[in-house]
Design a protein around this motif. Structure first.
Motif, short mmCIF file in Angstrom:
data_model
loop_
_atom_site.label_atom_id
_atom_site.label_comp_id
_atom_site.label_asym_id
_atom_site.label_seq_id
_atom_site.Cartn_x
_atom_site.Cartn_y
_atom_site.Cartn_z
N PRO A 120 0.87 -1.17 0.05
CA PRO A 120 0.07 -0.27 0.24
C PRO A 120 0.83 1.35 0.01
O PRO A 120 1.84 1.40 0.38
CB PRO A 120 -0.47 -0.08 1.34
CG PRO A 120 -0.10 -1.05 2.29
CD PRO A 120 0.68 -1.95 1.20
N VAL A 121 0.30 2.28 -0.51
CA VAL A 121 1.11 3.61 -0.57
C VAL A 121 0.56 4.28 0.78
O VAL A 121 -0.55 4.82 0.86
CB VAL A 121 0.54 4.44 -1.71
CG1 VAL A 121 1.22 5.87 -1.61
CG2 VAL A 121 1.12 3.73 -3.19
N VAL A 122 1.30 4.17 1.70
CA VAL A 122 0.87 4.50 3.20
C VAL A 122 0.42 5.91 3.17
O VAL A 122 -0.32 6.26 4.24
CB VAL A 122 1.63 4.11 4.27
CG1 VAL A 122 1.86 2.59 4.28
CG2 VAL A 122 2.94 4.87 3.99
N LEU A 129 -6.89 6.85 6.38
CA LEU A 129 -8.10 6.49 6.99
C LEU A 129 -8.52 4.69 7.13
O LEU A 129 -8.90 4.29 8.57
CB LEU A 129 -9.33 6.97 6.33
CG LEU A 129 -10.64 6.98 6.71
CD1 LEU A 129 -10.82 7.06 8.01
CD2 LEU A 129 -11.64 7.57 5.85
N THR A 130 -8.26 3.87 6.01
CA THR A 130 -8.74 2.48 6.58
C THR A 130 -7.77 2.07 7.53
O THR A 130 -8.17 1.02 8.17
CB THR A 130 -8.40 1.88 4.97
OG1 THR A 130 -7.08 2.19 4.29
CG2 THR A 130 -9.51 2.37 3.90
N SER A 131 -6.38 2.40 7.46
CA SER A 131 -5.55 1.89 8.38
C SER A 131 -6.13 2.26 10.04
O SER A 131 -5.93 1.31 10.70
CB SER A 131 -4.25 2.66 8.43
OG SER A 131 -3.53 2.00 7.17
N GLN A 132 -6.96 3.46 10.18
CA GLN A 132 -7.20 3.70 11.46
C GLN A 132 -8.47 3.08 11.72
O GLN A 132 -8.88 2.39 12.62
CB GLN A 132 -7.46 5.10 11.63
CG GLN A 132 -6.31 6.12 11.61
CD GLN A 132 -5.24 5.43 12.70
OE1 GLN A 132 -5.76 5.50 13.95
NE2 GLN A 132 -3.99 5.44 12.29
N LEU A 133 -9.49 2.89 10.62
CA LEU A 133 -10.81 1.82 10.76
C LEU A 133 -10.43 0.53 10.96
O LEU A 133 -11.23 -0.08 11.58
CB LEU A 133 -11.33 2.06 9.46
CG LEU A 133 -11.98 3.57 9.27
CD1 LEU A 133 -12.71 3.81 7.90
CD2 LEU A 133 -12.73 4.23 10.24
N TYR A 362 -10.60 12.10 4.48
CA TYR A 362 -9.99 10.99 4.76
C TYR A 362 -9.09 11.43 6.16
O TYR A 362 -9.02 10.75 7.03
CB TYR A 362 -9.24 10.46 3.91
CG TYR A 362 -10.11 9.97 2.74
CD1 TYR A 362 -10.77 8.69 2.73
CD2 TYR A 362 -10.53 10.85 1.51
CE1 TYR A 362 -11.61 8.36 1.69
CE2 TYR A 362 -11.31 10.70 0.60
CZ TYR A 362 -11.84 9.19 0.69
OH TYR A 362 -12.46 8.76 -0.88
N LEU A 363 -8.43 12.32 6.09
CA LEU A 363 -7.26 12.82 6.98
C LEU A 363 -7.96 13.13 8.21
O LEU A 363 -7.64 12.74 9.16
CB LEU A 363 -6.39 13.95 6.35
CG LEU A 363 -5.70 13.61 5.04
CD1 LEU A 363 -4.78 14.70 4.53
CD2 LEU A 363 -4.74 12.38 5.23
N ALA A 364 -8.98 14.01 8.26
CA ALA A 364 -9.96 14.25 9.36
C ALA A 364 -10.34 13.37 10.02
O ALA A 364 -10.32 13.19 11.31
CB ALA A 364 -10.65 15.57 9.13
N ARG A 416 2.89 10.22 15.45
CA ARG A 416 3.81 9.16 15.00
C ARG A 416 3.55 7.64 15.21
O ARG A 416 3.66 6.75 14.47
CB ARG A 416 5.22 9.54 15.41
CG ARG A 416 5.55 10.92 14.51
CD ARG A 416 7.17 11.01 14.87
NE ARG A 416 7.43 12.39 14.34
CZ ARG A 416 7.98 12.53 12.94
NH1 ARG A 416 7.90 11.36 12.35
NH2 ARG A 416 8.11 13.86 12.26
N ALA A 417 2.89 7.61 16.48
CA ALA A 417 2.87 6.30 17.05
C ALA A 417 1.59 5.79 16.11
O ALA A 417 1.27 4.45 16.14
CB ALA A 417 2.14 6.45 18.43
N THR A 418 0.54 6.86 15.97
CA THR A 418 -0.64 6.21 15.50
C THR A 418 -0.77 6.06 13.98
O THR A 418 -1.41 4.96 13.41
CB THR A 418 -1.98 7.22 15.88
OG1 THR A 418 -1.71 8.37 15.71
CG2 THR A 418 -2.12 6.80 17.35
N LEU A 419 -0.07 7.08 13.24
CA LEU A 419 -0.11 7.26 11.81
C LEU A 419 1.01 6.63 11.32
O LEU A 419 1.31 6.68 9.92
CB LEU A 419 -0.26 8.70 11.50
CG LEU A 419 -1.71 9.38 12.20
CD1 LEU A 419 -1.55 10.88 11.47
CD2 LEU A 419 -2.91 8.65 11.58
N GLY A 420 2.18 6.73 11.96
CA GLY A 420 3.53 6.23 11.38
C GLY A 420 4.28 7.64 10.80
O GLY A 420 3.77 8.40 10.30
#
Length: 454
Positions: A120-122, A129-133, A362-364, A416-420
């Motif tokens: 994936p292109v992170v 968004l899908t990573s958080q979902l 998506y970002l919000a 950084r911990a949640t989004l990378g």
């Protein structure tokens, strides 16, 4: 067979049938870029059927590494002259196939982005968004969301607005038409076509209403799961501009077009079990989980403001007494606060009032989910609700400049911990690009105040 979001969406089989009978001859393949815009290709229907469906399609990776004017800029790890500006692959999400009735014989499908090795292109907003979902789903939950998006419409074409320097444009209403039936009647040909086109495209339309600024309106849509809401938001924003252009009008989703009221994008969010179980409300009251989620949102406002307010202009909207928040606080049905809690039972939800109409949904939404889960994981305690006027409360302030928000985001351990790191560095660089461009510009304000008098 892919499960449809509703019966106004198309299965891939149905789309291919429509192409085969020449009822669809154009397929738009699109993804949402950093700025929240749909980017992609218009493909001939038969080519889409014969080549793209079985073999896929690609686009240059610079599409996630440009400024708002599509200039290639430095500082992005994924794309540069040194890396050769290679391709990303577009992965069709068949749940998003829809007809666009305002265009002849045209369908659209939205995409995820992957690299040629299929990783994936992170940095893609939809992937963020899908990573958080996915984190929400791991707990057996789902996130439901709705976005309330305002715009200002003008009785001019986009071309004429450009030639006029976007100044002295005639709005479609010359006075405040908030909730005015007469005021919306004046603009009903535009509003009606937007409503009906969006319904045919699979969005569940609630209605339209006037707003405070001259020519300002809002078209509302029913809530859905968070990914569907973000997908629909991106499509609606693009289509509304196209419909306006077809009618010889122009609309803007700038957060702050002029010195009057800005255009907001209030975001409503709640969590439920996958089976619909209420997580925010039990026995006639808010649950501890709900309180922890809201506490997490409040604790991370500064960390994620850059994702709620992603442009220089976004910060002009944060003004006391404007219905745009300036204070990090929550209240019960209190529109002066950054976070407003409304509803009860199945309707219990939080409203984030920070984002403007220029936000990337998506970002919000990803930021809200990340912040809320931070509150749940750390069992944060929710402070008492603010009663009265948040603007004069003396509470901590929402970051008021992009520079301030950029520094908070880049240095945030939570982000950084949640989004990378890859995501944080990518969007911090986006802010750096915009700040450099803004700081180099000589504005009308400077010329007016300084040309003769300084």
């Amino acid at each position: 067979m892919t499960e449809l979001r509703n019966n106004r969406h198309l299965t891939m089989e149905r789309l291919l049938d429509l192409i085969g009978t020449a009822k669809v001859d154009t397929v738009i393949v699109a993804f949402t870029d950093m700025q929240g815009r749909l980017q992609g290709k218009r493909l001939h229907g038969q080519y889409f059927k014969d080549v793209v469906v079985p073999h896929g399609t690609e686009g240059c990776n610079y599409l996630l590494a440009v400024d708002v004017e599509m200039n290639t800029v430095d500082g992005y790890a994924i794309s540069s002259w040194e890396k050769g500006y290679g391709d990303m692959e577009f992965v069709l999400d068949e749940r998003t196939i829809r007809l666009l009735s305002h265009l002849p014989a045209t369908a659209m499908v939205q995409c995820d982005l992957v690299w040629p090795d299929h990783s994936p292109v992170v940095q893609s907003p939809r992937t963020i968004l899908t990573s958080q979902l996915d984190r929400v789903a791991e707990r057996g939950w789902q996130a439901l969301a709705g976005t309330e998006l305002e715009f200002i419409a003008f009785d001019t074409t986009y071309e004429a607005a450009h030639d006029a320097g976007y100044r002295d444009l005639r709005p479609v209403n010359q006075y405040n038409v908030d909730y005015s039936i007469l005021g919306t009647s004046r603009v009903e040909p535009l509003l009606r076509e937007i409503r009906n086109t969006m319904y045919a495209a699979g969005l569940d339309v609630e209605g339209a209403k006037g707003e405070c600024n001259f020519g300002q309106h809002e078209v509302g849509f029913l809530y859905a799961d968070a990914l569907t809401t973000a997908d629909n938001h991106a499509v609606y924003k693009n289509v509304a501009k196209e419909i306006a252009a077809h009618q010889g009008k122009a609309i803007t989703f700038m957060a702050k077009y002029n010195e009057r009221e800005g255009s907001s994008c209030h975001i409503h969010l709640s969590l439920r079990g996958q089976d619909g179980e209420l997580l925010f409300w039990k026995d006639g009251a808010r649950t501890p989980l709900y309180d922890q989620f809201v506490a997490g949102i409040l604790a991370t406002v500064a960390d994620f403001t850059l994702l709620y307010a992603p442009n220089i202009n976004s910060y002009k909207r944060f003004a006391d007494g404007s219905f745009a928040p300036t204070t990090i606080a929550w209240g019960l049905d209190n529109r002066t606060c950054a976070v407003r809690l409304v509803g009860h039972g199945a309707g219990a939800r939080m409203e984030n009032r920070i984002p403007g109409a220029d936000v990337n949904p998506y970002l919000a939404l990803a930021a809200m989910v990340a912040g809320g889960l931070h509150g749940i994981e750390n069992e944060l305690e929710l402070e008492p609700p603010l009663e009265g006027n948040a603007y004069t409360s003396g509470r901590p302030k929402v970051p008021h400049t992009m520079q301030e928000a950029r520094e908070a985001f880049s240095s945030s351990a939570i982000a950084r911990a949640t989004l990378g790191d890859e995501v944080v560095d990518h969007y911090a660089n986006m802010a750096d690009v915009e700040l450099a461009a803004y700081n180099a510009a000589v504005t009308d304000w400077e010329l007016h105040r300084g040309f003769e008098r300084l």
